[in-house]
Design a protein around this motif. Structure first.
Motif, short mmCIF file in Angstrom:
data_model
loop_
_atom_site.label_atom_id
_atom_site.label_comp_id
_atom_site.label_asym_id
_atom_site.label_seq_id
_atom_site.Cartn_x
_atom_site.Cartn_y
_atom_site.Cartn_z
N ILE A 41 0.85 -1.18 0.00
CA ILE A 41 0.00 0.00 0.00
C ILE A 41 0.89 1.23 0.00
CG2 ILE A 41 -2.02 -1.07 1.05
CD1 ILE A 41 -1.07 -0.17 3.74
N SER A 42 0.36 2.33 -0.52
CA SER A 42 1.16 3.53 -0.70
C SER A 42 1.50 4.21 0.62
CB SER A 42 0.44 4.50 -1.62
OG SER A 42 -0.82 4.83 -1.06
N SER A 43 0.63 4.12 1.56
CA SER A 43 0.80 4.73 2.86
C SER A 43 -0.09 3.94 3.79
CB SER A 43 0.37 6.20 2.78
OG SER A 43 0.55 6.83 4.01
N SER A 44 -0.12 4.30 5.04
CA SER A 44 -0.95 3.56 5.98
C SER A 44 -1.80 4.52 6.79
CB SER A 44 -0.07 2.74 6.92
OG SER A 44 -0.83 2.18 7.96
N ILE A 45 -3.01 4.14 7.04
CA ILE A 45 -3.91 4.94 7.87
C ILE A 45 -3.32 5.09 9.27
CG2 ILE A 45 -5.31 2.98 8.58
CD1 ILE A 45 -7.73 4.88 8.56
N PHE A 46 -2.54 4.12 9.70
CA PHE A 46 -1.96 4.17 11.03
C PHE A 46 -0.91 5.27 11.16
CE2 PHE A 46 -3.27 -0.29 10.32
CZ PHE A 46 -4.35 -0.30 11.18
N ASP A 47 -0.45 5.79 10.01
CA ASP A 47 0.45 6.94 10.02
C ASP A 47 -0.31 8.25 10.15
OD1 ASP A 47 2.57 5.19 9.56
OD2 ASP A 47 2.43 5.41 7.38
N LEU A 48 -1.62 8.21 9.91
CA LEU A 48 -2.42 9.43 9.86
C LEU A 48 -3.35 9.62 11.05
CD1 LEU A 48 -3.46 9.30 6.10
CD2 LEU A 48 -1.60 10.61 7.12
N ILE A 49 -3.71 8.54 11.71
CA ILE A 49 -4.69 8.64 12.79
C ILE A 49 -4.04 8.31 14.12
CG2 ILE A 49 -6.73 7.56 13.82
CD1 ILE A 49 -7.98 7.35 11.17
N ASN A 50 -4.24 9.19 15.08
CA ASN A 50 -3.85 8.92 16.46
C ASN A 50 -5.10 8.47 17.18
OD1 ASN A 50 -1.17 9.82 16.22
ND2 ASN A 50 -1.88 11.93 16.32
N LYS A 51 -5.05 7.31 17.83
CA LYS A 51 -6.23 6.77 18.49
C LYS A 51 -6.79 7.75 19.52
CE LYS A 51 -8.06 2.39 19.85
NZ LYS A 51 -7.86 0.98 19.84
N GLN A 52 -5.93 8.55 20.15
CA GLN A 52 -6.41 9.52 21.13
C GLN A 52 -7.14 10.70 20.48
OE1 GLN A 52 -3.19 8.66 20.71
NE2 GLN A 52 -1.84 10.42 20.80
N ASP A 53 -6.99 10.88 19.16
CA ASP A 53 -7.68 11.96 18.47
C ASP A 53 -9.14 11.61 18.15
OD1 ASP A 53 -5.44 13.53 18.49
OD2 ASP A 53 -4.79 12.92 16.48
N LEU A 54 -9.46 10.33 18.10
CA LEU A 54 -10.81 9.91 17.71
C LEU A 54 -11.91 10.39 18.65
CD1 LEU A 54 -10.05 6.40 16.27
CD2 LEU A 54 -10.89 8.37 15.02
N PRO A 55 -11.69 10.44 19.96
CA PRO A 55 -12.76 10.94 20.83
C PRO A 55 -13.17 12.38 20.53
CG PRO A 55 -11.17 9.73 22.13
CD PRO A 55 -10.59 9.88 20.74
N ALA A 56 -12.34 13.12 19.80
CA ALA A 56 -12.72 14.49 19.42
C ALA A 56 -13.93 14.47 18.50
CB ALA A 56 -11.55 15.18 18.73
N GLU A 57 -14.11 13.36 17.79
CA GLU A 57 -15.31 13.17 16.96
C GLU A 57 -16.35 12.53 17.86
OE1 GLU A 57 -15.76 14.19 13.93
OE2 GLU A 57 -13.72 14.83 13.59
N SER A 58 -17.34 13.31 18.27
CA SER A 58 -18.28 12.84 19.29
C SER A 58 -19.30 11.81 18.79
CB SER A 58 -19.02 14.02 19.92
OG SER A 58 -19.71 14.73 18.91
#
Length: 168
Positions: A56-73
């Motif tokens: 794959i060209s890149s990985s979603i794991f490089d872009l998303i921090n698990k701690q950032d997800l709670p910001a999306e309510s």
């Protein structure tokens, strides 16, 4: 530590500038604004991403921090955030999502009208920073299935597809 409010579009941009798993928004902004050129630390073994069967060209794991997800309510907000990150990581391949369909309805399309015509009560929403749309009125289990299928289409292993699904 101070708290600031930023709009969703700016947040998406900042999250897209992530260079290592677990990098905080403060670290990203410090690097972007102050030119802090310290090289990103290598991922620890716990953070290492398994190698998928198809490159794959890149990985979603490089872009998303698990701690950032709670910001999306809301679940829909997290769903769109994850799809947007997948689209950023796989710009050239993301059209493959158009192949993901239910028995009687489209899940992804290039316009709200296309999805609305393919079923009733679809509640289409645009995937942020893309030309793609997705239905959002399905239950959380269906959204997780859609994320899993999307990840598989983009070349992630079954194990990583489950990790992506579990971000929701």
């Amino acid at each position: 530590m101070k708290t600031i409010e930023i709009d969703d579009e700016l947040y998406q941009y900042i999250a897209g500038q992530t260079q290592k798993i677990g990098e905080s928004a403060s670290e990203i902004l410090r690097r972007l604004l102050l030119g802090d050129d310290t090289k990103p630390a290598l991922a620890t073994p716990e953070e290492a991403v398994s190698t998928p069967a198809t490159p794959i060209s890149s990985s979603i794991f490089d872009l998303i921090n698990k701690q950032d997800l709670p910001a999306e309510s809301s679940v829909v907000g997290r769903f769109l955030f994850i799809l947007s990150a997948l689209a950023r990581a796989h710009k050239k391949q993301f059209t493959k999502v158009l192949e993901i369909k239910g028995r009687n309805r489209l899940y992804f399309g290039r316009s709200a009208e296309e999805l609305s015509e393919a079923g009733s009560s679809t509640n289409p929403k645009q995937i942020p920073n893309t030309e793609f749309w997705v239905i959002t009125n399905s239950n959380t289990t269906r959204k997780k299935m859609m994320l899993t299928e999307t990840a598989i289409k983009l070349g992630y292993s079954e194990q990583d597809a489950e990790r992506i699904r579990d971000l929701l």
